[in-house]
Design an enzyme around this catalytic site. Structure first.
Site, PDB file in Angstrom:
ATOM      1  N   HIS A  27       6.912   6.631  -9.133  1.00 19.04           N
ATOM      2  CA  HIS A  27       6.741   7.525  -7.979  1.00 19.04           C
ATOM      3  C   HIS A  27       6.229   8.900  -8.442  1.00 19.04           C
ATOM      4  O   HIS A  27       6.036   9.795  -7.631  1.00 19.04           O
ATOM      5  CB  HIS A  27       8.083   7.774  -7.283  1.00 19.04           C
ATOM      6  CG  HIS A  27       8.545   6.674  -6.373  1.00 19.04           C
ATOM      7  ND1 HIS A  27       7.702   5.926  -5.589  1.00 19.04           N
ATOM      8  CD2 HIS A  27       9.804   6.230  -6.078  1.00 19.04           C
ATOM      9  CE1 HIS A  27       8.410   5.058  -4.873  1.00 19.04           C
ATOM     10  NE2 HIS A  27       9.678   5.216  -5.161  1.00 19.04           N
ATOM     11  N   THR A  84       7.282  -1.697  -2.340  1.00 19.58           N
ATOM     12  CA  THR A  84       7.793  -3.055  -2.531  1.00 19.58           C
ATOM     13  C   THR A  84       6.677  -4.072  -2.237  1.00 19.58           C
ATOM     14  O   THR A  84       6.474  -5.037  -2.983  1.00 19.58           O
ATOM     15  CB  THR A  84       8.976  -3.304  -1.567  1.00 19.58           C
ATOM     16  OG1 THR A  84       9.865  -2.180  -1.639  1.00 19.58           O
ATOM     17  CG2 THR A  84       9.726  -4.571  -1.906  1.00 19.58           C
ATOM     18  N   TRP A  85       5.962  -3.821  -1.177  1.00 18.21           N
ATOM     19  CA  TRP A  85       4.858  -4.690  -0.764  1.00 18.21           C
ATOM     20  C   TRP A  85       3.755  -4.701  -1.825  1.00 18.21           C
ATOM     21  O   TRP A  85       3.295  -5.763  -2.264  1.00 18.21           O
ATOM     22  CB  TRP A  85       4.318  -4.174   0.573  1.00 18.21           C
ATOM     23  CG  TRP A  85       3.342  -5.061   1.276  1.00 18.21           C
ATOM     24  CD1 TRP A  85       3.108  -6.392   1.042  1.00 18.21           C
ATOM     25  CD2 TRP A  85       2.469  -4.672   2.338  1.00 18.21           C
ATOM     26  NE1 TRP A  85       2.140  -6.847   1.909  1.00 18.21           N
ATOM     27  CE2 TRP A  85       1.735  -5.822   2.713  1.00 18.21           C
ATOM     28  CE3 TRP A  85       2.241  -3.475   3.022  1.00 18.21           C
ATOM     29  CZ2 TRP A  85       0.788  -5.789   3.733  1.00 18.21           C
ATOM     30  CZ3 TRP A  85       1.306  -3.447   4.037  1.00 18.21           C
ATOM     31  CH2 TRP A  85       0.591  -4.587   4.386  1.00 18.21           C
ATOM     32  N   LYS A 112      11.434  -2.475   9.236  1.00 19.11           N
ATOM     33  CA  LYS A 112      10.603  -2.907  10.355  1.00 19.11           C
ATOM     34  C   LYS A 112       9.195  -3.304   9.899  1.00 19.11           C
ATOM     35  O   LYS A 112       8.577  -4.187  10.456  1.00 19.11           O
ATOM     36  CB  LYS A 112      10.507  -1.768  11.364  1.00 19.11           C
ATOM     37  CG  LYS A 112      10.776  -2.179  12.776  1.00 19.11           C
ATOM     38  CD  LYS A 112      10.894  -0.948  13.656  1.00 19.11           C
ATOM     39  CE  LYS A 112      11.098  -1.352  15.101  1.00 19.11           C
ATOM     40  NZ  LYS A 112      11.198  -0.174  15.968  1.00 19.11           N
ATOM     41  N   ARG A 149       1.035   6.407   2.909  1.00 20.45           N
ATOM     42  CA  ARG A 149       1.227   5.960   4.293  1.00 20.45           C
ATOM     43  C   ARG A 149       1.208   7.168   5.205  1.00 20.45           C
ATOM     44  O   ARG A 149       1.501   8.289   4.737  1.00 20.45           O
ATOM     45  CB  ARG A 149       2.606   5.296   4.330  1.00 20.45           C
ATOM     46  CG  ARG A 149       3.002   4.650   5.602  1.00 20.45           C
ATOM     47  CD  ARG A 149       4.392   4.048   5.452  1.00 20.45           C
ATOM     48  NE  ARG A 149       4.710   3.202   6.575  1.00 20.45           N
ATOM     49  CZ  ARG A 149       5.876   2.609   6.771  1.00 20.45           C
ATOM     50  NH1 ARG A 149       6.854   2.781   5.893  1.00 20.45           N
ATOM     51  NH2 ARG A 149       6.077   1.866   7.819  1.00 20.45           N
ATOM     52  N   SER A 191      10.801   6.146   7.937  1.00 21.40           N
ATOM     53  CA  SER A 191      11.301   5.194   6.953  1.00 21.40           C
ATOM     54  C   SER A 191      12.273   5.870   5.975  1.00 21.40           C
ATOM     55  O   SER A 191      13.354   5.340   5.688  1.00 21.40           O
ATOM     56  CB  SER A 191      10.117   4.570   6.198  1.00 21.40           C
ATOM     57  OG  SER A 191      10.553   3.522   5.386  1.00 21.40           O
ATOM     58  N   LYS A 232       8.645   5.071   0.097  1.00 21.19           N
ATOM     59  CA  LYS A 232       8.639   4.541   1.469  1.00 21.19           C
ATOM     60  C   LYS A 232       7.243   4.365   2.054  1.00 21.19           C
ATOM     61  O   LYS A 232       7.057   4.437   3.274  1.00 21.19           O
ATOM     62  CB  LYS A 232       9.503   5.431   2.400  1.00 21.19           C
ATOM     63  CG  LYS A 232      10.930   5.516   1.976  1.00 21.19           C
ATOM     64  CD  LYS A 232      11.594   4.154   2.010  1.00 21.19           C
ATOM     65  CE  LYS A 232      12.644   4.048   0.956  1.00 21.19           C
ATOM     66  NZ  LYS A 232      13.001   2.671   0.632  1.00 21.19           N
ATOM     67  N   SER A 233       6.281   4.172   1.161  1.00 24.99           N
ATOM     68  CA  SER A 233       4.909   4.031   1.648  1.00 24.99           C
ATOM     69  C   SER A 233       4.375   2.612   1.469  1.00 24.99           C
ATOM     70  O   SER A 233       3.200   2.365   1.727  1.00 24.99           O
ATOM     71  CB  SER A 233       4.011   5.001   0.885  1.00 24.99           C
ATOM     72  OG  SER A 233       4.112   4.713  -0.485  1.00 24.99           O
ATOM     73  N   GLY A 234       5.244   1.697   1.009  1.00 25.81           N
ATOM     74  CA  GLY A 234       4.772   0.328   0.800  1.00 25.81           C
ATOM     75  C   GLY A 234       4.871  -0.112  -0.652  1.00 25.81           C
ATOM     76  O   GLY A 234       4.180  -1.046  -1.073  1.00 25.81           O
TER      77      GLY A 234
HETATM   78  P1  PAP Z   1      10.612   2.381  -1.974  1.00 23.31           P
HETATM   79  O1  PAP Z   1       9.759   3.608  -2.094  1.00 23.31           O
HETATM   80  O2  PAP Z   1      12.080   2.682  -1.892  1.00 23.31           O
HETATM   81  O3  PAP Z   1      10.285   1.329  -2.985  1.00 23.31           O
HETATM   82  P2  PAP Z   1       8.901   1.170  -0.036  1.00 23.31           P
HETATM   83  O4  PAP Z   1       8.826  -0.269  -0.349  1.00 23.31           O
HETATM   84  O5  PAP Z   1       7.782   2.042  -0.479  1.00 23.31           O
HETATM   85  O6  PAP Z   1      10.284   1.755  -0.533  1.00 23.31           O
HETATM   86  O7  PAP Z   1       8.993   1.376   1.528  1.00 23.31           O
HETATM   87  C1  PAP Z   1       9.794   0.625   2.375  1.00 23.31           C
HETATM   88  C2  PAP Z   1       8.982   0.431   3.633  1.00 23.31           C
HETATM   89  O8  PAP Z   1       8.027  -0.617   3.429  1.00 23.31           O
HETATM   90  C3  PAP Z   1       9.836   0.030   4.808  1.00 23.31           C
HETATM   91  O9  PAP Z   1       9.176   0.539   5.973  1.00 23.31           O
HETATM   92  P3  PAP Z   1       9.923   0.780   7.354  1.00 23.31           P
HETATM   93  O10 PAP Z   1      11.151   1.576   7.076  1.00 23.31           O
HETATM   94  O11 PAP Z   1       8.950   1.551   8.197  1.00 23.31           O
HETATM   95  O12 PAP Z   1      10.198  -0.555   7.923  1.00 23.31           O
HETATM   96  C4  PAP Z   1       9.758  -1.484   4.704  1.00 23.31           C
HETATM   97  O13 PAP Z   1      10.107  -2.164   5.888  1.00 23.31           O
HETATM   98  C5  PAP Z   1       8.302  -1.664   4.359  1.00 23.31           C
HETATM   99  N1  PAP Z   1       8.030  -2.950   3.713  1.00 23.31           N
HETATM  100  C6  PAP Z   1       8.775  -3.582   2.757  1.00 23.31           C
HETATM  101  N2  PAP Z   1       8.205  -4.736   2.412  1.00 23.31           N
HETATM  102  C7  PAP Z   1       7.079  -4.861   3.144  1.00 23.31           C
HETATM  103  C8  PAP Z   1       6.065  -5.877   3.243  1.00 23.31           C
HETATM  104  N3  PAP Z   1       6.128  -6.985   2.522  1.00 23.31           N
HETATM  105  N4  PAP Z   1       5.054  -5.665   4.123  1.00 23.31           N
HETATM  106  C9  PAP Z   1       4.990  -4.548   4.857  1.00 23.31           C
HETATM  107  N5  PAP Z   1       5.921  -3.555   4.831  1.00 23.31           N
HETATM  108  C10 PAP Z   1       6.952  -3.712   3.975  1.00 23.31           C
END
Ligand code: PAP
Length: 328
Positions: free
Chosen positions: A132, A72-73, A287, A154, A162, A68-70
């Protein structure tokens, strides 16, 4: 289903689990303390397999993150940076039709899940993988090779929010209720998937200082604040810096836009697809902001988590931006 039943893991893994301390789980009945971090049974089985079988190559790129630290991004960004010469047409890019988790697979959830031991030697380089797993538990060859590790974490306040939302959506009802208070208490004690998160971050932080050529340490807040700068840093680290021509041609901005939260959230594949077995892709896009914690934290929560951060991270040089930088 989402619940990891013990029937789903091997006899050896069950024996291993019997020897480990356990606590109530967030999305599974229990989390186990394995090699110093908290994990679900199926993850442990896969991680043992990764540690046994995965052979890193010097040209590999490993995206390493705390959940949940980014993740996917960062997967999207790394894929787009590394493959930018193959996919110059932004209207026909794999990221438009694939979730980043399919393009940069997790070792423990995809590549070595369900007892598979695939032959990865023929994959074209650079091979892109993700994990992870904390640094200390990475397969030996990842640590000894020249494989590049790109790490992101994050601020723990937003990460908690998150994780909490994600857990609320993916926790099977059969496991019964799990209040935010209870989750927060466990989070502050480090009892959360791949936690304690401070050990996770500090280990990679230390490695990035000691071996800056093989470990790049990124923060979600910095990426949000100045994506272009962080993309340049990342491309340089990966051995494929942006040329002046690319910079002038807007290649960095194109990648930044392609991988932006707003763009990715609206893609059909991310609205309706499923890349990892127990949740839908849409749950990865909530978000995407810095500072959302202010909408959830009570003053007592702020005090408690601030104290944890001071105690665990104080003196390390590792600190986080807690609020969105207003650029206007
Ligand atoms: P994972 O560890 O399950 O792969 P991960 O992608 O690390 O999840 O974290 C999801 C968070 O990244 C979500 O944050 P939020 O709950 O505070 O909204 C998600 O919205 C955010 N996220 C996903 N894609 C992007 C992106 N392209 N840019 C910025 N934040 C993103």
């Amino acid at each position: 289903m989402g619940v990891t039943n013990l029937e789903e893991v091997s006899h050896e893994c069950k024996e291993l689990l019997d020897s480990l301390p356990k606590e109530r789980g967030w999305r599974t009945p229990h989390l186990y303390l394995f090699q110093g971090f908290w994990c679900q049974p199926k993850e442990i089985q896969a991680i043992v397999s990764v540690q046994t079988h995965f052979q890193a190559q010097d040209t590999d790129v490993m995206v390493a993150t705390i959940p949940k630290s980014g993740t996917t991004w960062l997967k999207a960004l790394v894929f787009a940076i590394v493959n930018r010469n193959h996919f110059r047409d932004q209207n026909n890019h794999p990221l438009l039709t694939h979730n980043p988790h399919d393009l940069v697979p997790f070792l423990e959830y995809k590549v070595y899940s369900n007892n598979q031991v695939p032959d990865l030697s023929a994959l074209p380089s650079p091979r892109l993988f993700a994990t992870h797993v904390p640094f200390a538990s990475l397969p030996g060859s990842v640590k000894t090779s020249d494989c590049r590790i790109v790490y992101i974490c994050r601020n723990p306040f937003d990460t908690f929010v998150s994780v909490w939302h994600f857990m609320s959506k993916t926790r099977p009802e059969t496991l019964g209720p799990f209040s935010m208070e209870e989750a927060f208490d466990m989070y502050c004690k480090g009892i959360v998937g791949f936690g304690p998160y401070w050990d996770h971050m500090l280990d990679y932080w230390k490695q990035s200082l000691e071996k800056p050529h093989t470990v790049l340490f990124l923060k979600y807040e910095d990426m949000k604040d100045d994506t272009t700068f962080q993309l340049k840093r990342t491309a340089k680290f990966l051995g494929c810096p942006f040329s002046l021509e690319e910079e002038r041609g807007g290649v960095i901005e194109d990648i930044s836009r392609l991988c932006s939260f707003e763009k990715m959230k609206e893609l059909e594949v991310n609205k309706s697809g499923k890349s990892i077995s127990y949740f839908a892709n849409e749950q990865l896009f909530r978000k995407g902001e810095v500072g959302d914690w202010v909408n959830y934290f009570t003053p007592l929560m702020v005090e408690r988590l601030s104290n944890v951060m001071d105690e665990k991270l104080g003196g390390s040089g590792l600190a986080f931006k807690m609020f969105c930088e207003d650029k206007h």
